[in-house]
Design a protein around this motif. Structure first.
Motif, PDB file in Angstrom:
ATOM      1  N   ILE A  58      10.203  14.800  -0.682  1.00 14.60           N
ATOM      2  CA  ILE A  58      10.873  15.085   0.586  1.00 14.60           C
ATOM      3  C   ILE A  58      12.158  15.893   0.394  1.00 14.60           C
ATOM      4  O   ILE A  58      12.457  16.776   1.185  1.00 14.60           O
ATOM      5  CB  ILE A  58      11.111  13.774   1.378  1.00 14.60           C
ATOM      6  N   ARG A  59      12.926  15.578  -0.651  1.00 15.69           N
ATOM      7  CA  ARG A  59      14.135  16.354  -0.948  1.00 15.69           C
ATOM      8  C   ARG A  59      14.074  16.830  -2.396  1.00 15.69           C
ATOM      9  O   ARG A  59      13.400  16.217  -3.227  1.00 15.69           O
ATOM     10  CB  ARG A  59      15.391  15.512  -0.703  1.00 15.69           C
ATOM     11  N   PHE A 172      11.745  21.600   8.676  1.00 15.32           N
ATOM     12  CA  PHE A 172      12.397  21.273   7.394  1.00 15.32           C
ATOM     13  C   PHE A 172      11.500  20.469   6.462  1.00 15.32           C
ATOM     14  O   PHE A 172      11.855  20.225   5.319  1.00 15.32           O
ATOM     15  CB  PHE A 172      13.677  20.451   7.660  1.00 15.32           C
ATOM     16  N   CYS A 173      10.331  20.012   6.940  1.00 17.84           N
ATOM     17  CA  CYS A 173       9.644  18.889   6.297  1.00 17.84           C
ATOM     18  C   CYS A 173       8.359  19.279   5.553  1.00 17.84           C
ATOM     19  O   CYS A 173       7.560  20.084   6.054  1.00 17.84           O
ATOM     20  CB  CYS A 173       9.334  17.850   7.368  1.00 17.84           C
ATOM     21  N   VAL A 175       6.022  16.998   4.645  1.00 18.72           N
ATOM     22  CA  VAL A 175       4.968  15.987   4.815  1.00 18.72           C
ATOM     23  C   VAL A 175       3.632  16.557   5.319  1.00 18.72           C
ATOM     24  O   VAL A 175       2.573  16.228   4.773  1.00 18.72           O
ATOM     25  CB  VAL A 175       5.470  14.815   5.699  1.00 18.72           C
ATOM     26  N   ASN A 211       3.703   8.969  11.169  1.00 15.43           N
ATOM     27  CA  ASN A 211       4.018   9.008  12.599  1.00 15.43           C
ATOM     28  C   ASN A 211       3.267   7.870  13.223  1.00 15.43           C
ATOM     29  O   ASN A 211       2.295   8.056  13.931  1.00 15.43           O
ATOM     30  CB  ASN A 211       3.517  10.308  13.210  1.00 15.43           C
ATOM     31  N   THR A 250       7.142   4.804  10.461  1.00 13.79           N
ATOM     32  CA  THR A 250       8.236   5.362  11.200  1.00 13.79           C
ATOM     33  C   THR A 250       7.681   6.074  12.436  1.00 13.79           C
ATOM     34  O   THR A 250       6.640   6.703  12.360  1.00 13.79           O
ATOM     35  CB  THR A 250       8.950   6.414  10.343  1.00 13.79           C
ATOM     36  N   HIS A 252       7.982   8.563  16.072  1.00 13.69           N
ATOM     37  CA  HIS A 252       8.510   9.851  16.512  1.00 13.69           C
ATOM     38  C   HIS A 252       8.800   9.772  18.011  1.00 13.69           C
ATOM     39  O   HIS A 252       7.983   9.235  18.760  1.00 13.69           O
ATOM     40  CB  HIS A 252       7.476  10.948  16.229  1.00 13.69           C
ATOM     41  N   PRO A 277      13.617   7.987  14.367  1.00 14.88           N
ATOM     42  CA  PRO A 277      14.442   9.089  13.861  1.00 14.88           C
ATOM     43  C   PRO A 277      14.687  10.159  14.924  1.00 14.88           C
ATOM     44  O   PRO A 277      13.781  10.511  15.676  1.00 14.88           O
ATOM     45  CB  PRO A 277      13.592   9.661  12.716  1.00 14.88           C
ATOM     46  N   GLN A 279      17.190  12.894  13.997  1.00 15.14           N
ATOM     47  CA  GLN A 279      17.577  14.006  13.104  1.00 15.14           C
ATOM     48  C   GLN A 279      18.855  14.728  13.528  1.00 15.14           C
ATOM     49  O   GLN A 279      19.699  15.025  12.697  1.00 15.14           O
ATOM     50  CB  GLN A 279      16.441  15.043  12.917  1.00 15.14           C
ATOM     51  N   ASP A 317      17.049   8.260  11.597  1.00 14.82           N
ATOM     52  CA  ASP A 317      17.294   9.163  10.469  1.00 14.82           C
ATOM     53  C   ASP A 317      18.035  10.390  11.004  1.00 14.82           C
ATOM     54  O   ASP A 317      17.750  10.846  12.122  1.00 14.82           O
ATOM     55  CB  ASP A 317      15.982   9.689   9.864  1.00 14.82           C
ATOM     56  N   PHE A 318      18.926  10.920  10.174  1.00 18.47           N
ATOM     57  CA  PHE A 318      19.672  12.134  10.540  1.00 18.47           C
ATOM     58  C   PHE A 318      19.654  13.125   9.390  1.00 18.47           C
ATOM     59  O   PHE A 318      19.703  12.731   8.224  1.00 18.47           O
ATOM     60  CB  PHE A 318      21.147  11.798  10.837  1.00 18.47           C
ATOM     61  N   ILE A 319      19.636  14.409   9.746  1.00 16.23           N
ATOM     62  CA  ILE A 319      19.834  15.468   8.750  1.00 16.23           C
ATOM     63  C   ILE A 319      21.093  16.232   9.158  1.00 16.23           C
ATOM     64  O   ILE A 319      21.198  16.673  10.309  1.00 16.23           O
ATOM     65  CB  ILE A 319      18.628  16.430   8.711  1.00 16.23           C
ATOM     66  N   PHE A 348      20.915  12.231   5.669  1.00 13.31           N
ATOM     67  CA  PHE A 348      20.672  13.078   4.502  1.00 13.31           C
ATOM     68  C   PHE A 348      21.282  14.451   4.721  1.00 13.31           C
ATOM     69  O   PHE A 348      21.340  14.929   5.854  1.00 13.31           O
ATOM     70  CB  PHE A 348      19.160  13.276   4.299  1.00 13.31           C
ATOM     71  N   LYS A 349      21.652  15.074   3.584  1.00 11.05           N
ATOM     72  CA  LYS A 349      22.030  16.492   3.656  1.00 11.05           C
ATOM     73  C   LYS A 349      20.739  17.289   3.723  1.00 11.05           C
ATOM     74  O   LYS A 349      19.780  16.953   3.017  1.00 11.05           O
ATOM     75  CB  LYS A 349      22.776  16.901   2.376  1.00 11.05           C
ATOM     76  N   TYR A 350      20.721  18.331   4.519  1.00 11.09           N
ATOM     77  CA  TYR A 350      19.525  19.180   4.569  1.00 11.09           C
ATOM     78  C   TYR A 350      19.212  19.687   3.160  1.00 11.09           C
ATOM     79  O   TYR A 350      20.088  20.184   2.453  1.00 11.09           O
ATOM     80  CB  TYR A 350      19.744  20.365   5.527  1.00 11.09           C
TER      81      TYR A 350
HETATM   82  N1  SAM Z   1       8.051  11.061  10.336  1.00 14.13           N
HETATM   83  C1  SAM Z   1       9.364  10.652  10.355  1.00 14.13           C
HETATM   84  C2  SAM Z   1      10.093  11.435  11.445  1.00 14.13           C
HETATM   85  O1  SAM Z   1       9.535  12.088  12.248  1.00 14.13           O
HETATM   86  O2  SAM Z   1      11.295  11.420  11.478  1.00 14.13           O
HETATM   87  C3  SAM Z   1      10.089  10.749   9.040  1.00 14.13           C
HETATM   88  C4  SAM Z   1       9.402  11.075   7.786  1.00 14.13           C
HETATM   89  S1  SAM Z   1      10.366  11.681   6.430  1.00 14.13           S
HETATM   90  C5  SAM Z   1       9.406  11.008   5.172  1.00 14.13           C
HETATM   91  C6  SAM Z   1      11.792  10.663   6.317  1.00 14.13           C
HETATM   92  C7  SAM Z   1      13.098  11.363   6.575  1.00 14.13           C
HETATM   93  O3  SAM Z   1      13.417  12.265   5.541  1.00 14.13           O
HETATM   94  C8  SAM Z   1      13.142  12.202   7.825  1.00 14.13           C
HETATM   95  O4  SAM Z   1      13.330  11.445   8.980  1.00 14.13           O
HETATM   96  C9  SAM Z   1      14.303  13.136   7.563  1.00 14.13           C
HETATM   97  O5  SAM Z   1      15.509  12.593   8.039  1.00 14.13           O
HETATM   98  C10 SAM Z   1      14.342  13.217   6.040  1.00 14.13           C
HETATM   99  N2  SAM Z   1      13.941  14.563   5.582  1.00 14.13           N
HETATM  100  C11 SAM Z   1      12.729  15.146   5.667  1.00 14.13           C
HETATM  101  N3  SAM Z   1      12.773  16.401   5.169  1.00 14.13           N
HETATM  102  C12 SAM Z   1      14.064  16.621   4.778  1.00 14.13           C
HETATM  103  C13 SAM Z   1      14.745  17.732   4.211  1.00 14.13           C
HETATM  104  N4  SAM Z   1      14.115  18.882   3.964  1.00 14.13           N
HETATM  105  N5  SAM Z   1      16.066  17.598   3.930  1.00 14.13           N
HETATM  106  C14 SAM Z   1      16.717  16.440   4.185  1.00 14.13           C
HETATM  107  N6  SAM Z   1      16.111  15.369   4.727  1.00 14.13           N
HETATM  108  C15 SAM Z   1      14.808  15.443   5.023  1.00 14.13           C
END
Ligand code: SAM
Ligand code: SF4
Length: 458
Positions: A58-59, A172-173, A175, A211, A250, A252, A277, A279, A317-319, A348-350
């Motif tokens: 993820i990061r 950003f993700c 997944v 989700n 988690t 959405h 979350p 964000q 959760d926050f970015i 988290f930091k982006y």
């Molecule tokens: N599905 C969930 C949602 O929609 O929020 C979260 C899944 S993700 C595994 C868990 C968390 O990792 C996210 O909510 C986000 O805050 C963080 N995350 C995901 N990608 C990231 C990135 N590129 N940089 C920083 N944080 C990230």
């Protein structure tokens, strides 16, 4: 349940788990898949015949940790005279594939999150030095069907996977690329697994999915056979004898439907805790993230959930530092936090992930700015968490006892709001739900005094 494998025929298994609760669940299932082959858990990788590193992508930091761990395992493998097999599972395996074996040739097997049911076959192939060392196909339904239907668990809480994958494509993700498309499990299979857990003393289940509230699994024919929502599933599972607490994670905001919100009001087993979350609190950033909701839409959902279940504890959760995030955007996030009031939140930091749309966007911020914003946000979240925990002092909470505490005579458990609670009490309470009067609170836990326990419970 860990230690040196007692019988000679047993082989040592060590699993290192990184990342989310989904990975924790997957590691448990990897253990289930390998048990019939004679693999038993050991406490240290040095003692293992098979080491599985279940990874998170993820990061960036999470990925780098994996390579450094693989370097250490390589040295252990050499010291074992090559006896140790090293398997890399999870999202880094999915994303890196062949590259993993190229960068660390000591790795024997690479398998994505949808392939761990194939591990026995891969181990057999590896021992005969034939066939592919890589298995990263997407077939979640095949995986769900191929896994052992029952599980061995230790303790009164367990995860149950109900949904996998993601079609949301937040910019950003990773997944959606590592876990594949959204897919839900059949209700029958979920019920079967939950019943088997209840018969082993599990009292609290956490339904898992990337989700989870997008769940739409087919119901049993006797119940009409239509796809059920998560609210319907929770109500149904709450009727299984022994299951007294249900959680899900988690979720959405886009999938928070009216039925799930009302389930929080009409299903006492559904615990008063919602991890939703958000964000960011800025609509401009939420749009750039492709979240599909605004900050006010999120505020409205929380207001409706609180109407259905006034004592609900809210988590998120926050970015911070998403590309293009201005001071005003960040302030909108801080304002959202002040408006909602969180029981706990992860920030988290982006982190720029190759292949995601955000990685190509303009306006990437410096680490200094990201650090400053993260500290400010975490300071506010810590205050709220401390305040929320302190608000429990003087209350009597039903606590699910999950094990012995650090000090003699001490036990620990979980409050309905997912707080850790420490109190003095006999070991015989393990796995029971008892009333505890809360007398102290800190950032991460509560302390309490055991209320009178009915004879039948002791
Ligand atoms: N599905 C969930 C949602 O929609 O929020 C979260 C899944 S993700 C595994 C868990 C968390 O990792 C996210 O909510 C986000 O805050 C963080 N995350 C995901 N990608 C990231 C990135 N590129 N940089 C920083 N944080 C990230
Ligand atoms: Fe990632 Fe967004 Fe899917 Fe959550 S909803 S897993 S953050 S793409």
């Amino acid at each position: 349940m860990t230690g040196t494998p007692e019988e000679k025929s047993l082989k040592g298994l060590f699993i290192r788990t990184y990342g989310c609760q989904m990975n924790v669940y997957d590691s448990e299932r990897i253990r289930d898949v390998l048990r019939p082959l004679g693999y038993a858990p050991v406490e240290a990788p040095e003692a293992a015949d098979l080491v599985v590193v279940n990874t998170c992508h993820i990061r960036e930091k999470a990925t780098e940790k994996v390579y450094s761990e693989l370097g250490q395992l390589k040295r252990m493998k050499e010291a074992s005279g090559g006896r140790m097999t090293i398997a890399v599972a999870g999202c880094v395996a999915q994303a890196e594939g062949e590259e993993l074996i190229r960068r660390q040739p000591a790795v024997d097997l690479v398998l994505g999150p949808q392939a761990y049911h194939k591990l026995p076959e891969m181990i057999a192939r590896a021992s005969r030095a034939i066939g592919d060392r890589l298995e990263t196909e997407f077939d979640t339904i095949e995986k769900f069907d191929a896994l052992p239907k029952t599980r061995e668990v230790d303790g009164p809480t367990a995860f149950v996977s109900v949904q996998e994958g993601c079609d949301k494509f937040c910019t950003f993700c990773v997944v959606p690329y590592t876990r594949g498309a959204e897919i839900s499990r059949r209700v029958d299979d979920i019920v079967f697994e939950t019943r088997s857990l209840a018969s082993q003393g599990v009292r609290e289940i956490t339904l898992l999915g990337q989700n989870v509230n997008a769940f739409h699994g087919p119901a049993p024919v006797i119940e009409g056979g239509d796809d059920w929502t998560l609210g319907q599933l929770c109500r149904h599972l709450s009727k299984i004898g022994g299951i007294e607490r249900i959680r899900y994670t988690t979720s959405h905001p886009r999938d928070m439907d009216d039925d799930l919100i009302s389930a929080h009001g009409d299903t006492p087993a559904l615990m008063p805790f919602l991890h939703l979350p958000v964000q960011s609190g800025s609509d401009r950033i939420l749009k750039a993230m492709n979240r599909g909701h605004t900050a006010d839409h999120y505020r409205d959902i929380i207001a409706r959930v609180r109407q259905a279940r006034p004592d609900i504890a809210v988590a998120s959760d926050f970015i911070v530092g998403f590309p293009g995030e201005s001071d005003a955007d960040f302030e909108a996030t801080m304002q959202l936090v002040r408006d909602i009031g969180y029981a706990i939140a992860y920030s988290f930091k982006y982190s720029s992930r190759p292949g995601t749309p955000a990685a190509e966007m303009h306006g990437h911020l410096s680490e200094v700015v990201k650090d400053e914003r993260l500290q400010a946000l975490q300071g506010l979240l810590r205050e709220q968490q401390t305040e929320f925990n302190a608000s429990q002092i003087g209350k009597s909470l039903p606590v699910l006892v999950t094990g012995k505490g650090r000090n003699p005579g001490q036990m620990h458990g979980r409050s309905p709001y997912l707080q850790a609670v420490h109190f003095e009490g006999p070991e015989s309470l393990n796995g029971k739900i008892v009333d505890v009067k809360i007398v102290g609170a800190s950032l991460n836990s509560l302390t309490g005094e055991l209320m009178r326990v009915p004879e039948a419970v002791l």
